[in-house]
Enzyme design. Structure first.
Site, PDB file in Angstrom:
ATOM      1  N   ASP A 166     -41.141   3.033  33.180  1.00 26.02           N
ATOM      2  CA  ASP A 166     -40.679   2.401  32.710  1.00 26.02           C
ATOM      3  C   ASP A 166     -38.659   1.490  32.908  1.00 26.02           C
ATOM      4  O   ASP A 166     -38.073   1.523  34.072  1.00 26.02           O
ATOM      5  CB  ASP A 166     -40.436   0.922  31.742  1.00 26.02           C
ATOM      6  CG  ASP A 166     -41.831   0.573  31.360  1.00 26.02           C
ATOM      7  OD1 ASP A 166     -43.110   1.014  32.264  1.00 26.02           O
ATOM      8  OD2 ASP A 166     -43.211   0.120  30.747  1.00 26.02           O
ATOM      9  N   ASP A 207     -46.994   1.970  25.979  1.00 24.54           N
ATOM     10  CA  ASP A 207     -45.670   1.807  25.944  1.00 24.54           C
ATOM     11  C   ASP A 207     -45.372   2.224  23.951  1.00 24.54           C
ATOM     12  O   ASP A 207     -45.892   1.884  23.440  1.00 24.54           O
ATOM     13  CB  ASP A 207     -45.388   0.458  25.902  1.00 24.54           C
ATOM     14  CG  ASP A 207     -45.356  -0.492  27.441  1.00 24.54           C
ATOM     15  OD1 ASP A 207     -45.180   0.906  28.077  1.00 24.54           O
ATOM     16  OD2 ASP A 207     -46.111  -1.910  27.700  1.00 24.54           O
TER      17      ASP A 207
END
Length: 170
Positions: free
Chosen positions: A138, A112
């Site tokens: 995401d 991330d």
């Protein structure tokens, strides 16, 4: 064909951006993009969205396989029905799910890096919200879910109009 291409583009952008972060940034490194509001932060997540269910790698792998099968089935079905928005939503969902799936299978964790901090103190509200760090996959999943919601509302509206039309003409 375009919907499969969209899923592929999301998957490739996701994997390329994660590779850049993993190979060019140290874990925990922060690069400000827009001051303290938007930063690139090298982070790893062994759980689901927002870090829940940490360390449940095989659970996520199995669940994701089932979800991917469902997405592909429904994508094919909605394409055959000639729908436009739902297949777009499902292609974004598919690309995003595949992107995070590849990370989980390969590394046991997801890379991330998009990091937003919403600081409302400048407008007199004593509140700072540090949004969970996320990635391209995401974002694809989130936009896909939002589009599914919009399509569902639009479809309900169309159905209501059809019923009203049928009752008047029936």
């Amino acid at each position: 064909m375009i919907y499969w291409l969209i899923a592929l583009v999301v998957l490739l952008l996701d994997q390329w951006s994660k590779w850049l972060v993993a190979t060019r940034m140290d874990l925990g490194q922060v690069i400000p993009v827009l001051g303290d509001f938007f930063m690139l932060t090298s982070h790893r997540n062994r759980g689901a969205a927002w870090g829940i269910l940490q360390g449940q790698r095989w659970f996520f792998v199995i669940v994701t396989i089932v979800v991917l099968i469902g997405i592909v089935y429904y994508l094919v079905r909605t394409i055959r029905e000639g729908r436009k928005l739902m297949p777009l939503a499902l292609s974004l969902l598919l690309g995003g799910a595949l992107g995070n799936f590849v990370d989980r299978v390969r590394m046991g964790e997801v890379v991330d890096f998009f990091h937003f901090v919403f600081d409302f103190r400048a407008i007199g509200i004593n509140f700072v919200y540090d949004f969970p760090i996320f990635n391209v996959a995401d974002a694809g999943i989130s936009v896909g879910i939002a589009l599914i919601f919009v399509d569902t509302l639009l479809e309900a509206r169309r159905e209501k109009r059809r019923l009203a039309h049928d009752s008047v003409n029936g």
